[in-house]
Design a protein around this motif. Structure first.
Motif, PDB file in Angstrom:
ATOM      1  N   TRP A  50       4.162  17.665 -12.819  1.00 53.48           N
ATOM      2  CA  TRP A  50       3.169  17.424 -14.248  1.00 53.48           C
ATOM      3  C   TRP A  50       3.842  18.047 -15.636  1.00 53.48           C
ATOM      4  N   ASP A  53       4.008  15.481 -18.301  1.00 53.87           N
ATOM      5  CA  ASP A  53       2.877  15.320 -19.120  1.00 53.87           C
ATOM      6  C   ASP A  53       2.858  16.329 -20.302  1.00 53.87           C
ATOM      7  N   ARG A 111       2.773  21.639 -25.555  1.00 51.68           N
ATOM      8  CA  ARG A 111       1.127  21.692 -25.196  1.00 51.68           C
ATOM      9  C   ARG A 111       1.063  21.255 -23.749  1.00 51.68           C
ATOM     10  N   ALA A 112       0.194  22.243 -22.946  1.00 52.03           N
ATOM     11  CA  ALA A 112      -0.169  22.000 -21.569  1.00 52.03           C
ATOM     12  C   ALA A 112      -1.507  21.325 -21.693  1.00 52.03           C
ATOM     13  N   ALA A 113      -1.799  20.546 -20.466  1.00 54.19           N
ATOM     14  CA  ALA A 113      -3.030  19.937 -20.510  1.00 54.19           C
ATOM     15  C   ALA A 113      -4.302  21.000 -20.057  1.00 54.19           C
ATOM     16  N   THR A 114      -3.934  21.929 -19.163  1.00 55.28           N
ATOM     17  CA  THR A 114      -4.997  22.767 -18.406  1.00 55.28           C
ATOM     18  C   THR A 114      -4.275  24.132 -18.456  1.00 55.28           C
ATOM     19  N   THR A 115      -5.459  25.071 -18.332  1.00 59.24           N
ATOM     20  CA  THR A 115      -4.942  26.408 -18.230  1.00 59.24           C
ATOM     21  C   THR A 115      -4.225  26.841 -17.043  1.00 59.24           C
ATOM     22  N   ILE A 116      -4.404  26.311 -16.054  1.00 60.18           N
ATOM     23  CA  ILE A 116      -3.622  26.356 -15.054  1.00 60.18           C
ATOM     24  C   ILE A 116      -2.103  26.061 -15.164  1.00 60.18           C
ATOM     25  N   GLN A 117      -1.910  24.907 -15.879  1.00 61.77           N
ATOM     26  CA  GLN A 117      -0.378  24.619 -16.406  1.00 61.77           C
ATOM     27  C   GLN A 117      -0.033  25.723 -17.329  1.00 61.77           C
ATOM     28  N   GLN A 118      -0.687  26.142 -18.169  1.00 63.13           N
ATOM     29  CA  GLN A 118      -0.258  27.056 -19.205  1.00 63.13           C
ATOM     30  C   GLN A 118       0.193  28.317 -18.634  1.00 63.13           C
ATOM     31  N   GLN A 119      -0.860  28.917 -17.506  1.00 62.44           N
ATOM     32  CA  GLN A 119      -0.383  30.146 -16.933  1.00 62.44           C
ATOM     33  C   GLN A 119       0.604  29.936 -16.144  1.00 62.44           C
TER      34      GLN A 119
END
Length: 71
Positions: free
Chosen positions: A32, A35, A49-57
């Motif tokens: 990802w 993305d 910019r990450a699409a989800t909180t899990i990606q951000q973490q």
């Protein structure tokens, strides 16, 4: 808000960062990553910019040092 030229520079830096990470830290790269989108580059800080909180973490917890190294 980023200027067109600033946004273009952010995209270029992001592309170079992904290439570096893919080459030297391939085990940390996730499918990802392609993305993710650069938002701006200001004061030497690239905001992505990450699409989800899990990606951000994941990015903040597992990749912060790698991204700093790539810079």
């Amino acid at each position: 808000m980023a200027t067109l030229d600033g946004a273009s520079h952010a995209h270029r830096v992001w592309k170079e960062t992904l290439e570096y990470i893919s080459r030297f830290h391939a085990s940390s790269v996730r499918q990802w990553f392609g993305d993710l989108s650069p938002v701006e580059l200001a004061g030497g800080i690239l905001t992505v910019r990450a699409a989800t909180t899990i990606q951000q973490q994941y990015l903040m917890g597992k990749c912060r040092e790698i991204f700093n190294e790539a810079a």
